[in-house]
Design an enzyme around this catalytic site. Sequence first.
Site, PDB file in Angstrom:
ATOM      1  N   GLU A 119      -1.497   5.940  -8.602  1.00  0.00           N
ATOM      2  CA  GLU A 119      -2.473   6.948  -8.132  1.00  0.00           C
ATOM      3  C   GLU A 119      -2.287   8.249  -8.898  1.00  0.00           C
ATOM      4  OE1 GLU A 119      -3.242   7.192  -3.929  1.00  0.00           O
ATOM      5  OE2 GLU A 119      -3.518   9.363  -4.009  1.00  0.00           O
ATOM      6  N   ILE A 135      -9.523  -0.145   3.227  1.00  0.00           N
ATOM      7  CA  ILE A 135     -10.036   0.065   4.590  1.00  0.00           C
ATOM      8  C   ILE A 135      -8.936  -0.184   5.614  1.00  0.00           C
ATOM      9  CG2 ILE A 135     -11.663  -0.816   6.317  1.00  0.00           C
ATOM     10  CD1 ILE A 135     -13.452  -1.551   3.780  1.00  0.00           C
ATOM     11  N   ASP A 155       0.848  -1.189   0.000  1.00  0.00           N
ATOM     12  CA  ASP A 155       0.000   0.000   0.000  1.00  0.00           C
ATOM     13  C   ASP A 155       0.894   1.254   0.000  1.00  0.00           C
ATOM     14  OD1 ASP A 155      -2.422   1.411   0.207  1.00  0.00           O
ATOM     15  OD2 ASP A 155      -2.391   1.379   2.401  1.00  0.00           O
TER      16      ASP A 155
HETATM   17  P1  13P Z   1      -8.989   4.743   5.514  1.00  0.00           P
HETATM   18  O1  13P Z   1      -8.125   5.642   6.347  1.00  0.00           O
HETATM   19  O2  13P Z   1     -10.245   5.434   5.112  1.00  0.00           O
HETATM   20  O3  13P Z   1      -9.235   3.432   6.155  1.00  0.00           O
HETATM   21  O4  13P Z   1      -8.185   4.467   4.147  1.00  0.00           O
HETATM   22  C1  13P Z   1      -7.213   3.464   4.083  1.00  0.00           C
HETATM   23  C2  13P Z   1      -6.433   3.517   2.830  1.00  0.00           C
HETATM   24  O5  13P Z   1      -6.755   4.192   1.875  1.00  0.00           O
HETATM   25  C3  13P Z   1      -5.210   2.694   2.784  1.00  0.00           C
HETATM   26  O6  13P Z   1      -4.499   2.902   1.614  1.00  0.00           O
HETATM   27  O1  G3H Z   2      -3.002   4.893   3.606  1.00  0.00           O
HETATM   28  C1  G3H Z   2      -2.724   4.814   4.779  1.00  0.00           C
HETATM   29  C2  G3H Z   2      -2.976   3.557   5.488  1.00  0.00           C
HETATM   30  O2  G3H Z   2      -4.013   3.727   6.420  1.00  0.00           O
HETATM   31  C3  G3H Z   2      -1.716   3.044   6.126  1.00  0.00           C
HETATM   32  O3  G3H Z   2      -1.361   3.829   7.204  1.00  0.00           O
HETATM   33  O4  G3H Z   2       1.040   4.353   6.847  1.00  0.00           O
HETATM   34  O5  G3H Z   2       0.000   4.502   9.131  1.00  0.00           O
HETATM   35  O6  G3H Z   2       0.402   2.288   8.055  1.00  0.00           O
HETATM   36  P1  G3H Z   2       0.106   3.741   7.834  1.00  0.00           P
HETATM   37 ZN    ZN Z   3      -4.581   4.871   0.842  1.00  0.00          ZN
END
Ligand code: 13P
Ligand code: G3H
Ligand code: ZN
Length: 309
Positions: free
Chosen positions: A134, A255, A82
Site C-alpha cells: 500500500e 469489503i 489483510d
Molecule cells: P470497508 O471497511 O469499507 O469494508 O473496507 C474493508 C477493507 O479495506 C479491508 O482491508
Molecule cells: O481493514 C480493516 C478490516 O476491516 C479488518 O478489520 O482489523 O477489525 O479485523 P479488523
Molecule cells: Zn483495508
Amino acid sequence: MALVTTKEMFAKALNKDYAVGAFNVNNMEIIQGIVEAAQEENAPLILQVSAGARKYAKPAYLTKLVEAAMIDTGLDICLHLDHGEDFDICKKCVDDGFTSVMIDGSKHEFEDNIRLTKEVVEYAHAHGVVVEAELGKLAGVEDNINVDARSATFTVPEEAAEFVERTGVDSLAVAIGTSHGAYKFKGTPYLDFERLEAIHKLIPDTPLVLHGASTVLPEFVARCNEYGGNIPGAQGVPEEMILEAVKHGVCKVNIDTDLRLAMTAEIRRHLVEHPEDFDPRKYLGPARDAIKRMVQHKIRNVLNASGQR
Ligand code: 13P
Ligand code: G3H
Ligand code: ZN
C-alpha cells in the site's frame, strides 16, 4: 479445487469491467455466506484475514474453515492476509499456507515502505505467494478537504510507479479517498478518479486494490437502527463509484463493513422479533443468509463478476 494466488484472477480481470471481491472473514457463518454466494454466481473469490481476525478466531481455525469451504464447494479460493503490518506476520501467513499477503507499510516513509515491502516480496515469492502493498494513506475524507491535505495522503502516481518497479510487488493498494469503516464521508462522497487514472496509466500492468470499498448499504444501517442499534450518519462509497474505479485498473475490491452490517442487522432483527429464541443457530443461520444475499448483490451489481471464474 485448491488455494490459489491472485495471479490468474487479476490477469483475467485487468482492463476488463469487473473486479474480484475480497471479503474479510472472522468465523464460520461469514465464510459460508460468502462462498455460497461466489459458488452460485460462479465468481472468483478472495477471502482475507486480518491480524484482528487471526487473534479473534485463532489462526488454525480460520485456515481450516477456509479449507472446509473449498472442500464443500469445490471452489478455488485465494487466502489473503489483510493489512500485515510487519515482516513477521507476513512470514507466519506464508508459512501457514496463505497464497497472498498484504504488507501494509503505508504508515512508513517512502524508502522504509520500499525496504519492508521488498523484504516481504523476496520471502513470499520464494514460497510461491503473491504480495499486495500500500502506498498513500486511507484517511477519512471530508467534503471540504483542501487540495494540499489531499496530496499529503493520497497516492502520488509517479511514486506508485517507482514503488512497483523497485519492490516487485504484485498488486498495489491506492489511496484515492476511501477509508475503512462505516463513516467514510461527511457530505458528498468524493473519490479522486483523475489520480486513479494517472496511476493506472503509469503502471497499466499492475492490478490496483481499493480498500475501504464498502457501500454501507442504507438498508442494513436502517435495520440496525430500527432494532436497537445506534449508528447514525453512516455513509459508504456509492456503488456507481466502485463500478467506475473498476474501469481504471482496480482488480480487487475490499469489503468488510458491509458484511458486518448485514450480519448485525439480521441478528438484531431476529432477536427483537423472536425474544424467545436462545439457540444461536436460530439467529446465526439467517445472518449467514443475509451475508450470502448481500455478497451476491455485490458480485452481480457492483463487481460485475458473475460468471467470471
Ligand atoms: P470497508 O471497511 O469499507 O469494508 O473496507 C474493508 C477493507 O479495506 C479491508 O482491508
Ligand atoms: O481493514 C480493516 C478490516 O476491516 C479488518 O478489520 O482489523 O477489525 O479485523 P479488523
Ligand atoms: Zn483495508
